[in-house]
Scaffold this motif. Sequence first.
Motif, PDB file in Angstrom:
ATOM      1  N   HIS A  14       0.876  -1.282  -0.021  1.00  0.00           N
ATOM      2  CA  HIS A  14       0.268   0.031  -0.044  1.00  0.00           C
ATOM      3  C   HIS A  14       0.850   1.108  -0.308  1.00  0.00           C
ATOM      4  O   HIS A  14       0.657   2.093   0.469  1.00  0.00           O
ATOM      5  N   GLU A  15       1.972   1.204  -0.487  1.00  0.00           N
ATOM      6  CA  GLU A  15       2.960   2.109  -0.490  1.00  0.00           C
ATOM      7  C   GLU A  15       2.287   3.595  -1.170  1.00  0.00           C
ATOM      8  O   GLU A  15       2.495   4.585  -0.772  1.00  0.00           O
ATOM      9  N   GLU A  16       1.901   3.285  -2.352  1.00  0.00           N
ATOM     10  CA  GLU A  16       1.531   4.564  -3.051  1.00  0.00           C
ATOM     11  C   GLU A  16       0.133   5.335  -2.379  1.00  0.00           C
ATOM     12  O   GLU A  16       0.195   6.364  -2.251  1.00  0.00           O
ATOM     13  N   GLN A  17      -0.562   4.465  -1.664  1.00  0.00           N
ATOM     14  CA  GLN A  17      -1.810   4.810  -0.721  1.00  0.00           C
ATOM     15  C   GLN A  17      -1.142   5.603   0.269  1.00  0.00           C
ATOM     16  O   GLN A  17      -1.604   6.803   0.750  1.00  0.00           O
ATOM     17  N   LYS A  19       1.735   7.039   0.486  1.00  0.00           N
ATOM     18  CA  LYS A  19       2.232   8.334   0.021  1.00  0.00           C
ATOM     19  C   LYS A  19       1.248   9.556  -0.163  1.00  0.00           C
ATOM     20  O   LYS A  19       1.638  10.688   0.249  1.00  0.00           O
ATOM     21  N   ARG A  20       0.213   9.010  -0.785  1.00  0.00           N
ATOM     22  CA  ARG A  20      -0.824  10.041  -0.903  1.00  0.00           C
ATOM     23  C   ARG A  20      -1.527  10.447   0.422  1.00  0.00           C
ATOM     24  O   ARG A  20      -1.852  11.996   0.641  1.00  0.00           O
ATOM     25  N   ASP A  49       8.190  10.008   2.595  1.00  0.00           N
ATOM     26  CA  ASP A  49       8.324   9.345   1.298  1.00  0.00           C
ATOM     27  C   ASP A  49       9.427   8.408   1.128  1.00  0.00           C
ATOM     28  O   ASP A  49       9.364   7.384   0.430  1.00  0.00           O
ATOM     29  N   ASP A  53       9.701   4.627   0.388  1.00  0.00           N
ATOM     30  CA  ASP A  53      10.535   3.788  -0.560  1.00  0.00           C
ATOM     31  C   ASP A  53      11.497   2.922  -0.435  1.00  0.00           C
ATOM     32  O   ASP A  53      11.541   1.962  -1.056  1.00  0.00           O
ATOM     33  N   ARG A  56       9.711  -0.159   0.429  1.00  0.00           N
ATOM     34  CA  ARG A  56       9.249  -1.006  -0.635  1.00  0.00           C
ATOM     35  C   ARG A  56      10.578  -1.760  -1.317  1.00  0.00           C
ATOM     36  O   ARG A  56      10.577  -2.904  -1.864  1.00  0.00           O
TER      37      ARG A  56
END
Length: 64
Positions: A14-17, A19-20, A49, A53, A56
Motif C-alpha cells: 500500500h505504498e502509493e496509498q 504516500k498520498r 516518502d 520507498d 518497498r
Amino acid sequence: MSMLDKLKGMLKGHEEQAKRGVDKGGDMIDQRTGNKYQSQVDMGQKQADDYIDRSRDQGNPPPQ
C-alpha cells in the motif's frame, strides 16, 4: 512486536496509498497553520516518502 514493525506490515503493498496520505496530511497542516511551518512540513513529507520507498525497495517481509 514493535510499533515500527506493525507500520511496516501495514505499508506492504500500500505504498502509493500511504504516500498520498502523507501528502494530504502535510497539505492539511499547511492549510491550518497558514503555511507557517511549510518548510518543516515539506521536510517531514520528504522523509516519510523516502522511508516508504526504502521499505518497498528492501522488500521487508511482514512481521509475524
